[in-house]
Design a protein around this motif. Structure first.
Motif, PDB file in Angstrom:
ATOM      1  N   PHE A  27      -1.557   5.904  -3.944  1.00 14.87           N
ATOM      2  CA  PHE A  27      -2.870   6.511  -3.751  1.00 14.87           C
ATOM      3  C   PHE A  27      -3.858   6.078  -4.839  1.00 14.87           C
ATOM      4  N   GLY A  28      -3.475   5.111  -5.654  1.00 17.77           N
ATOM      5  CA  GLY A  28      -4.358   4.580  -6.692  1.00 17.77           C
ATOM      6  C   GLY A  28      -5.337   3.570  -6.120  1.00 17.77           C
ATOM      7  N   LEU A  29      -6.167   3.025  -6.984  1.00 15.44           N
ATOM      8  CA  LEU A  29      -7.211   2.098  -6.554  1.00 15.44           C
ATOM      9  C   LEU A  29      -6.773   0.637  -6.539  1.00 15.44           C
ATOM     10  N   VAL A  30      -5.627   0.323  -7.138  1.00 14.60           N
ATOM     11  CA  VAL A  30      -5.144  -1.060  -7.166  1.00 14.60           C
ATOM     12  C   VAL A  30      -3.716  -1.118  -6.631  1.00 14.60           C
ATOM     13  N   ASP A  31      -3.344  -2.285  -6.100  1.00 13.90           N
ATOM     14  CA  ASP A  31      -1.975  -2.488  -5.644  1.00 13.90           C
ATOM     15  C   ASP A  31      -1.021  -2.322  -6.827  1.00 13.90           C
ATOM     16  N   GLN A  32       0.177  -1.826  -6.555  1.00  9.66           N
ATOM     17  CA  GLN A  32       1.188  -1.661  -7.589  1.00  9.66           C
ATOM     18  C   GLN A  32       2.339  -2.621  -7.324  1.00  9.66           C
ATOM     19  N   HIS A  33       2.745  -3.339  -8.347  1.00  9.19           N
ATOM     20  CA  HIS A  33       3.882  -4.251  -8.234  1.00  9.19           C
ATOM     21  C   HIS A  33       5.128  -3.517  -8.701  1.00  9.19           C
ATOM     22  N   ILE A  34       6.087  -3.354  -7.810  1.00  8.90           N
ATOM     23  CA  ILE A  34       7.372  -2.758  -8.144  1.00  8.90           C
ATOM     24  C   ILE A  34       8.331  -3.913  -8.410  1.00  8.90           C
ATOM     25  N   GLN A  35       8.973  -3.900  -9.554  1.00 12.28           N
ATOM     26  CA  GLN A  35       9.898  -4.970  -9.898  1.00 12.28           C
ATOM     27  C   GLN A  35      11.330  -4.556  -9.615  1.00 12.28           C
ATOM     28  N   LYS A  36      12.141  -5.528  -9.231  1.00 19.76           N
ATOM     29  CA  LYS A  36      13.568  -5.283  -9.023  1.00 19.76           C
ATOM     30  C   LYS A  36      14.134  -4.645 -10.286  1.00 19.76           C
ATOM     31  N   GLY A  37      14.894  -3.576 -10.113  1.00 19.91           N
ATOM     32  CA  GLY A  37      15.496  -2.890 -11.245  1.00 19.91           C
ATOM     33  C   GLY A  37      14.633  -1.787 -11.833  1.00 19.91           C
TER      34      GLY A  37
END
Length: 186
Positions: free
Chosen positions: A144-154
């Motif tokens: 729900f934030g204003l920028v895309d979020q990068h989820i990293q493996k681990g």
């Protein structure tokens, strides 16, 4: 004599060669087991998707006749509002009167603007090794934030808490056997 397994986590077969960590509790008194993402993912911001849709619709409305209706509008809106499913690469086993509660990490909304749209997730004991997906657990997240979020493996994305449950006096034990994977008991 072999000890009976009570509860725990295993890696699903499709992730056996992908260095998946089994969940651990962060401290001796922590209730939850930290669940990690099994692969890198981008969680798109909800607002960018909504804004893109609104701008496209506004452009179509300005340049089209007022009586023209878009029959795909509802499915487009539903696709925008749909959460992302983050794979964990794990399955969970437990006793018949237990379930695993999937809860958000307290830092996710505050620091990353990530939330579990269903509040909590529930993994039932009969989800383990189901035919549809071997019991692979996913975590639903919405950004729900204003920028895309990068989820990293681990990266730790949620917590799993084992709980027992009670049944009512006249419980008949449900009406069916599980015959599907994620979200199949609805």
């Amino acid at each position: 004599m072999k000890e009976e397994r009570k509860r725990g986590f295993e890696v699903v077969s499709t992730y056996l060669t992908k260095d998946i960590n089994l969940p651990k509790r962060a401290t001796h008194k922590a209730a939850g087991y930290d669940l990690e993402a099994a692969e890198d993912m981008i969680l798109p911001t909800f607002w960018k998707q909504v804004l893109r849709y609104v701008l496209v619709e506004l452009k179509q409305w300005i340049f089209s006749s007022p009586d023209k209706e878009d029959l795909t509008e509802l499915s487009t809106i539903e696709r925008i509002l749909k959460p992302s499913l983050v794979p964990t690469g794990l399955k969970v086993y437990m006793q018949d009167n237990e379930y695993l509660q999937i809860v958000n990490r307290s830092s996710n909304p505050l620091k990353r603007f990530l939330a579990l749209p269903n509040g909590i997730g529930i993994i039932d004991a009969d989800y383990y090794n189901n035919e549809a997906n071997e019991g692979h657990m996913y975590v639903q997240l919405i950004n729900f934030g204003l920028v895309d979020q990068h989820i990293q493996k681990g990266e730790r994305i949620a917590q799993g808490i084992f709980s027992a449950y009670l049944i009512s006096d006249n419980d008949e034990g449900g009406v069916a056997e599980r015959n599907g994977g994620f979200g199949s008991s609805n």
